[in-house]
Enzyme design. Structure first.
Site, PDB file in Angstrom:
ATOM      1  N   GLU A   1      41.889  20.277  25.900  1.00 41.41           N
ATOM      2  CA  GLU A   1      42.556  21.503  25.426  1.00 41.41           C
ATOM      3  C   GLU A   1      41.543  22.602  25.159  1.00 41.41           C
ATOM      4  OE1 GLU A   1      43.007  18.531  23.995  1.00 41.41           O
ATOM      5  OE2 GLU A   1      45.135  18.139  23.638  1.00 41.41           O
TER       6      GLU A   1
ATOM      7  N   PRO B   1      36.320  22.090  32.329  1.00 46.05           N
ATOM      8  CA  PRO B   1      36.838  22.430  33.657  1.00 46.05           C
ATOM      9  C   PRO B   1      36.588  23.904  34.019  1.00 46.05           C
ATOM     10  CG  PRO B   1      38.526  21.315  32.361  1.00 46.05           C
ATOM     11  CD  PRO B   1      37.374  21.568  31.452  1.00 46.05           C
TER      12      PRO B   1
ATOM     13  N   ARG C   1      18.874   9.334  38.534  1.00 45.59           N
ATOM     14  CA  ARG C   1      18.401   8.701  39.772  1.00 45.59           C
ATOM     15  C   ARG C   1      17.430   9.580  40.562  1.00 45.59           C
ATOM     16  NH1 ARG C   1      20.575  10.266  44.188  1.00 45.59           N
ATOM     17  NH2 ARG C   1      20.387   8.365  45.410  1.00 45.59           N
TER      18      ARG C   1
ATOM     19  N   ASP D   1      18.995  10.805  50.692  1.00 41.49           N
ATOM     20  CA  ASP D   1      20.438  10.696  50.539  1.00 41.49           C
ATOM     21  C   ASP D   1      21.255  11.817  51.126  1.00 41.49           C
ATOM     22  OD1 ASP D   1      20.831   8.389  49.243  1.00 41.49           O
ATOM     23  OD2 ASP D   1      20.468   9.247  47.268  1.00 41.49           O
TER      24      ASP D   1
END
Ligand code: 6GU
Length: 247
Positions: A115, A88, A153, A168
């Site tokens: 953690e 994160p 992709r 896209d």
């Protein structure tokens, strides 16, 4: 392209990367996904991969030795690789990063538990740190699967129709227009008449207006980055009017 995944939960990767387009890309040899169990590189009798944090505190921290041992073993066999820690604390993954990574021959994705991983792994043994969004997962495994999917992709041949990865959402930062298929009447709900009229020019203009309106309403952050053409502004305005008339 080769994806090497380092994880303490190798079982998590079986079905998500065996089905659908990614599964077919593996079968066809367009990508190779190799999942390595970090525990196999743990030296001690109990094959410990984590330990208590220095300085105290909640939870466990992933030990450096097994990860670095795995990295050294993997780095030496194969093309040049970028080692990426999934955490994160990393830079936020997006389509631009997916495109950047799709140009590399090999990625090593290290799945940390939430953690954390001993900071020396991040600092001295990886080239990149990536997060997939501002929320907390129990580990980097799902993030690694998201990245494999988004990068795979973009590779030549993975999607049947070569153009579609380019067309896209986010190639240009505009959301996709709405799509409809049969039946034409679903429980009393119809489809926009323009899509049935057969005029490709009208359909293209309608879709562009819808895409722009959606982007402005749902993703003002993306809309602010756009430079709409004079035609875009006209199409956006007629899409807005059409919506107003419906309510
Ligand atoms: Cl890469 N790891 C974890 N544990 N949580 C996340 C993440 C990664 N990206 C977003 N949330």
């Amino acid at each position: 392209m080769i994806f090497e995944i380092l994880t303490i939960f190798p079982g998590m990767f079986s079905s998500p990367l065996e089905e659908s387009i990614v599964g077919k890309a593996r079968d066809r040899g367009l990508i190779d996904v190799r999942v390595h169990n970090i525990r196999d590189f743990a030296a001690d009798r109990h094959q410990m991969t984590d330990d208590r944090p220095f300085g105290g505190g909640e939870g466990m921290v992933m030990k450096p030795e097994p990860i670095v041992k795995a990295l050294r073993a993997i780095k030496d066999c194969g093309p040049p690789a970028r080692s990426i820690l999934l955490t994160p604390q990393g830079r936020l993954f997006n389509q631009e990063i997916a495109r950047e990574l799709s140009r590399l021959p090999r990625l090593i994705l290290i799945c940390g538990r939430y953690e954390g991983v001993d900071e020396r792994v991040a600092e001295y043994f990886t080239e990149d740190q990536i997060s997939i969004g501002d929320y907390v997962l129990t580990g980097g495994e799902l993030a690694a699967m998201v990245m494999v999917d988004a990068v795979a992709r973009l590779l030549p041949g993975v999607l049947g129709n070569e153009g579609s990865a380019v067309a896209d959402s986010f190639s240009e930062p505009v959301l996709e227009h709405p799509q409809y298929t049969r039946p034409q009447d679903f429980e009393g709900m119809g489809v926009p008449a323009v899509l049935l009229c057969g005029s490709h020019a009208s359909i293209r203009r309608w879709r562009r207006g819808q895409a722009l309106l959606r982007t402005r309403m749902r993703r003002p952050d993306l809309f602010a980055r756009l430079s709409p053409t004079a035609e875009d502004i006209v199409l956006l305005e007629s899409a807005r009017r059409e919506l107003e008339e419906r309510v």
